[in-house]
Design an enzyme around this catalytic site. Sequence first.
Site, PDB file in Angstrom:
ATOM      1  N   ARG A 121      80.572  21.935  61.234  1.00 38.60           N
ATOM      2  CA  ARG A 121      80.584  21.943  60.139  1.00 38.60           C
ATOM      3  C   ARG A 121      79.694  21.202  59.417  1.00 38.60           C
ATOM      4  NH1 ARG A 121      85.470  23.229  61.925  1.00 38.60           N
ATOM      5  NH2 ARG A 121      86.169  25.448  62.439  1.00 38.60           N
ATOM      6  N   LYS A 143      67.273  24.185  49.128  1.00 39.75           N
ATOM      7  CA  LYS A 143      67.793  25.480  49.796  1.00 39.75           C
ATOM      8  C   LYS A 143      66.812  25.226  51.199  1.00 39.75           C
ATOM      9  CE  LYS A 143      66.555  28.119  46.159  1.00 39.75           C
ATOM     10  NZ  LYS A 143      65.626  29.196  44.862  1.00 39.75           N
ATOM     11  N   GLU A 185      51.518  24.519  44.301  1.00 37.35           N
ATOM     12  CA  GLU A 185      52.707  23.876  44.417  1.00 37.35           C
ATOM     13  C   GLU A 185      52.883  23.260  42.868  1.00 37.35           C
ATOM     14  OE1 GLU A 185      55.215  26.064  44.624  1.00 37.35           O
ATOM     15  OE2 GLU A 185      55.365  27.070  46.878  1.00 37.35           O
ATOM     16  N   LYS A 227      61.008  18.822  39.658  1.00 36.44           N
ATOM     17  CA  LYS A 227      61.389  20.096  40.224  1.00 36.44           C
ATOM     18  C   LYS A 227      63.383  19.138  40.435  1.00 36.44           C
ATOM     19  CE  LYS A 227      62.882  22.157  44.336  1.00 36.44           C
ATOM     20  NZ  LYS A 227      62.148  22.959  45.391  1.00 36.44           N
ATOM     21  N   GLU A 237      70.473  27.705  41.563  1.00 35.14           N
ATOM     22  CA  GLU A 237      69.954  29.326  40.380  1.00 35.14           C
ATOM     23  C   GLU A 237      70.989  30.137  39.698  1.00 35.14           C
ATOM     24  OE1 GLU A 237      66.195  29.412  43.115  1.00 35.14           O
ATOM     25  OE2 GLU A 237      66.311  31.759  42.263  1.00 35.14           O
ATOM     26  N   ARG A 242      66.513  27.537  36.986  1.00 39.98           N
ATOM     27  CA  ARG A 242      65.323  26.991  39.123  1.00 39.98           C
ATOM     28  C   ARG A 242      64.974  28.266  39.214  1.00 39.98           C
ATOM     29  NH1 ARG A 242      68.026  24.207  44.059  1.00 39.98           N
ATOM     30  NH2 ARG A 242      65.791  24.264  45.024  1.00 39.98           N
ATOM     31  N   ASN A 246      60.038  29.837  40.201  1.00 40.78           N
ATOM     32  CA  ASN A 246      59.233  31.310  41.218  1.00 40.78           C
ATOM     33  C   ASN A 246      58.298  31.853  40.574  1.00 40.78           C
ATOM     34  OD1 ASN A 246      61.597  31.186  43.614  1.00 40.78           O
ATOM     35  ND2 ASN A 246      62.990  32.429  42.232  1.00 40.78           N
ATOM     36  N   HIS A 249      55.874  33.608  42.009  1.00 41.78           N
ATOM     37  CA  HIS A 249      56.754  33.945  43.924  1.00 41.78           C
ATOM     38  C   HIS A 249      56.205  35.475  44.300  1.00 41.78           C
ATOM     39  CE1 HIS A 249      56.767  30.020  44.054  1.00 41.78           C
ATOM     40  NE2 HIS A 249      57.000  29.987  45.179  1.00 41.78           N
ATOM     41  N   HIS A 253      55.095  36.774  46.982  1.00 41.20           N
ATOM     42  CA  HIS A 253      55.425  37.724  47.702  1.00 41.20           C
ATOM     43  C   HIS A 253      55.492  38.686  48.132  1.00 41.20           C
ATOM     44  CE1 HIS A 253      59.066  38.975  49.856  1.00 41.20           C
ATOM     45  NE2 HIS A 253      59.233  40.151  49.158  1.00 41.20           N
ATOM     46  N   HIS A 267      51.858  30.487  52.611  1.00 41.22           N
ATOM     47  CA  HIS A 267      52.582  30.878  51.197  1.00 41.22           C
ATOM     48  C   HIS A 267      51.773  30.145  49.396  1.00 41.22           C
ATOM     49  CE1 HIS A 267      56.104  31.397  49.431  1.00 41.22           C
ATOM     50  NE2 HIS A 267      55.862  29.799  48.378  1.00 41.22           N
TER      51      HIS A 267
HETATM   52  P1  NAD Z   1      54.290  24.343  57.769  1.00 41.91           P
HETATM   53  O1  NAD Z   1      55.726  23.352  57.958  1.00 41.91           O
HETATM   54  O2  NAD Z   1      54.288  25.000  58.146  1.00 41.91           O
HETATM   55  O3  NAD Z   1      53.284  22.838  58.214  1.00 41.91           O
HETATM   56  C1  NAD Z   1      52.331  23.264  58.293  1.00 41.91           C
HETATM   57  C2  NAD Z   1      51.172  22.632  58.680  1.00 41.91           C
HETATM   58  O4  NAD Z   1      50.754  21.345  58.667  1.00 41.91           O
HETATM   59  C3  NAD Z   1      51.708  22.650  60.682  1.00 41.91           C
HETATM   60  O5  NAD Z   1      51.037  23.784  61.191  1.00 41.91           O
HETATM   61  C4  NAD Z   1      52.300  21.794  60.877  1.00 41.91           C
HETATM   62  O6  NAD Z   1      52.436  21.639  61.871  1.00 41.91           O
HETATM   63  C5  NAD Z   1      51.500  20.660  59.798  1.00 41.91           C
HETATM   64  N1  NAD Z   1      51.664  20.006  60.147  1.00 41.91           N
HETATM   65  C6  NAD Z   1      52.405  19.612  58.427  1.00 41.91           C
HETATM   66  N2  NAD Z   1      51.947  17.790  58.512  1.00 41.91           N
HETATM   67  C7  NAD Z   1      50.758  17.564  58.910  1.00 41.91           C
HETATM   68  C8  NAD Z   1      50.307  16.265  58.528  1.00 41.91           C
HETATM   69  N3  NAD Z   1      50.549  15.250  57.740  1.00 41.91           N
HETATM   70  N4  NAD Z   1      49.097  16.008  59.003  1.00 41.91           N
HETATM   71  C9  NAD Z   1      48.383  16.984  59.973  1.00 41.91           C
HETATM   72  N5  NAD Z   1      49.325  18.526  60.171  1.00 41.91           N
HETATM   73  C10 NAD Z   1      49.880  18.492  59.446  1.00 41.91           C
HETATM   74  O7  NAD Z   1      54.273  23.965  56.358  1.00 41.91           O
HETATM   75  P2  NAD Z   1      54.384  23.715  54.668  1.00 41.91           P
HETATM   76  O8  NAD Z   1      53.527  24.211  53.521  1.00 41.91           O
HETATM   77  O9  NAD Z   1      55.102  22.048  54.572  1.00 41.91           O
HETATM   78  O10 NAD Z   1      56.042  24.445  54.095  1.00 41.91           O
HETATM   79  C11 NAD Z   1      56.248  26.027  54.631  1.00 41.91           C
HETATM   80  C12 NAD Z   1      57.753  25.963  54.818  1.00 41.91           C
HETATM   81  O11 NAD Z   1      58.201  25.689  53.603  1.00 41.91           O
HETATM   82  C13 NAD Z   1      58.018  28.289  54.745  1.00 41.91           C
HETATM   83  O12 NAD Z   1      58.543  28.466  55.048  1.00 41.91           O
HETATM   84  C14 NAD Z   1      58.269  28.062  52.908  1.00 41.91           C
HETATM   85  O13 NAD Z   1      59.224  28.764  53.112  1.00 41.91           O
HETATM   86  C15 NAD Z   1      59.123  26.789  53.091  1.00 41.91           C
HETATM   87  N6  NAD Z   1      59.608  26.547  51.807  1.00 41.91           N
HETATM   88  C16 NAD Z   1      60.946  26.157  51.402  1.00 41.91           C
HETATM   89  C17 NAD Z   1      61.168  25.550  49.666  1.00 41.91           C
HETATM   90  C18 NAD Z   1      62.373  25.439  49.864  1.00 41.91           C
HETATM   91  O14 NAD Z   1      62.757  24.831  48.799  1.00 41.91           O
HETATM   92  N7  NAD Z   1      63.017  25.381  51.002  1.00 41.91           N
HETATM   93  C19 NAD Z   1      60.385  26.152  48.836  1.00 41.91           C
HETATM   94  C20 NAD Z   1      58.853  26.111  49.083  1.00 41.91           C
HETATM   95  C21 NAD Z   1      58.756  26.289  50.452  1.00 41.91           C
HETATM   96  N1  GLY Z   2      60.643  26.595  46.075  1.00 39.28           N
HETATM   97  C1  GLY Z   2      61.443  27.158  45.199  1.00 39.28           C
HETATM   98  C2  GLY Z   2      63.185  26.655  44.508  1.00 39.28           C
HETATM   99  O1  GLY Z   2      63.894  25.522  45.861  1.00 39.28           O
HETATM  100  O2  GLY Z   2      64.322  26.438  44.248  1.00 39.28           O
END
Ligand code: NAD
Ligand code: GLY
Length: 367
Positions: A121, A143, A185, A227, A237, A242, A246, A249, A253, A267
Site C-alpha cells: 500500500r 505521474k 521537452e 515543471k 491536472e 498542468r 501536453n 502531445h 500521440h 516519444h
Molecule cells: P527510456 O527510459 O526508455 O530510456 C531511453 C534509452 O536510453 C533506454 O534504452 C535506456 O536504457 C537508455 N539510457 C538511459 N539512460 C542512459 C544513459 N545515461 N546512458 C546510456 N543509455 C541510457 O526512455 P525515456 O525517454 O527516458 O523515457 C520515456 C518514458 O517516459 C515513456 O514511457 C514515457 O511515457 C515516459 N514519460 C513520463 C512522463 C511523466 O511525467 N511521468 C513524462 C514524459 C515521458
Molecule cells: N509530462 C506531463 C506531466 O507531467 O504532466
Amino acid sequence: MEKLTVDLGARSYPILIGDGLLGDVAAQVAPLLRRPRTMIVTDAHVAPLYLPRIEASLEAAGIKSSSLILDPGEGSKSWGGLAHVTEWLISEGVERSDHVLALGGGVIGDLVGFACHIVKRGCAFIQLPTTLLAQVDSSVGGKTAINVAAGKNLIGAFHQPALVLIDPETLGTLPPRELAAGYAEVVKYGLIDDAAFFAWCEENGAALLAGDSAARHRAIAHSVAAKARIVAADERETQDVRALLNLGHSFGHALEAETGYSDKLLHGEAVAAGMVLAHYFSAAQGLCSEADAQRVRDHLAAVGLPHSLKSARITASGEALVAHMAHDKKVRGGKLPLILTHGIGQSFVTEDYGLGAVAAFLDTPPA
Ligand code: NAD
Ligand code: GLY
C-alpha cells in the site's frame, strides 16, 4: 549543486542538480532512511554505467543495497514488469518506510514509481534520472504508469518521489538520438509560457546537444523549475495548468500510435513534430502568426528533430490520425482538449476545435 523544491505542502520534495551527484548518492539519501537498507531498480543499459558507483557510495556509508536489472525499453513498463518489480521488492523485504531508488530513464521512473505506490500500500521512492527526458520532465511531478494493450500510460497513479537527484554527467553516455528527443521537452517549456527561454534554446540548443555542460545545466535547471511550478499549481491536472505540459502531445500521440509506439519515432521526436503541428494548426485558425509557427519548425529542424508529418515519415490520412487522438486518455465528455497557442510562449487549453477540423488540417498541413 543547485537545489529546487516542488512545493506540495507535506509532500514537498527537493530536486538536486549537480555533476557527479550519483557518485555521492549516500550523502543525499542517508538522511531519509529509517534503516540502512535500500533497493535499486535499473535497466541493463544503465546498470553497467552507473550502478557500481551508487552501490559503492551506499556501501561506504554503511547502507546495504540490492538491485534489480530490467530489460531496457518500453516493454518493461507492462503488467509483467510491474509484477516483477513488486514481487522482487517483497522478496527483498521492502518496508513501507523504505526508499527505493529508480535509476534510469522515464521507463524505469514511471514503472518503479507505480510499483512503489502499490507495494504494501505504498513506500517511498527516489528518482535518479539518467536521460534528458527524465531529467527535465518525467522524474518530477509524480505521474507514474504502465502501458497496456489499449494504450500507453493507461494504468497508473500520482505518487510523488521523496527526492530527485539529477546528475547531468550521465547525459555523456546517452545515445544522441535519445538526447535530441529529450531536448524537445526542453523546448516545450519555452513554447508553453516563456518566449525568452525559447529564444535561449534557439541560441544554445545546438551547443547543448553537442555537449556544452553549462548549457545542459541551464536547460535542466530552467526546465525543472518550470515543471515544479506547474506541478505545484495543479498537481492532478484538474485546472488546465498542468495540461499545458501536453503541448504537442495530442498531435504527437497520433504519430506515435501510427508508428506503433516503436523506435521508428521516439516519444520526444513525436512531441517535436506535434509542437510544430500545434503551432501551424493555431496559425490556420487565425490564433497565432505563421511566422511564429515557422520559427518553431526552423529551430526543431535545425537540431535534427522531426518537424513535419513528412520528416516524421507519416503518410496516414488526417482521418486515420485523429482516430488515434480520439482514444487519448485526456478525452473528457467526448471532447479532446487541445493545447493551442496565440504565439511563442502563449499556449492555452481549448475544446473549441473539433477533431474534424484537425483531420482536415492534417490532410494538407503547411509544415
Ligand atoms: P527510456 O527510459 O526508455 O530510456 C531511453 C534509452 O536510453 C533506454 O534504452 C535506456 O536504457 C537508455 N539510457 C538511459 N539512460 C542512459 C544513459 N545515461 N546512458 C546510456 N543509455 C541510457 O526512455 P525515456 O525517454 O527516458 O523515457 C520515456 C518514458 O517516459 C515513456 O514511457 C514515457 O511515457 C515516459 N514519460 C513520463 C512522463 C511523466 O511525467 N511521468 C513524462 C514524459 C515521458
Ligand atoms: N509530462 C506531463 C506531466 O507531467 O504532466
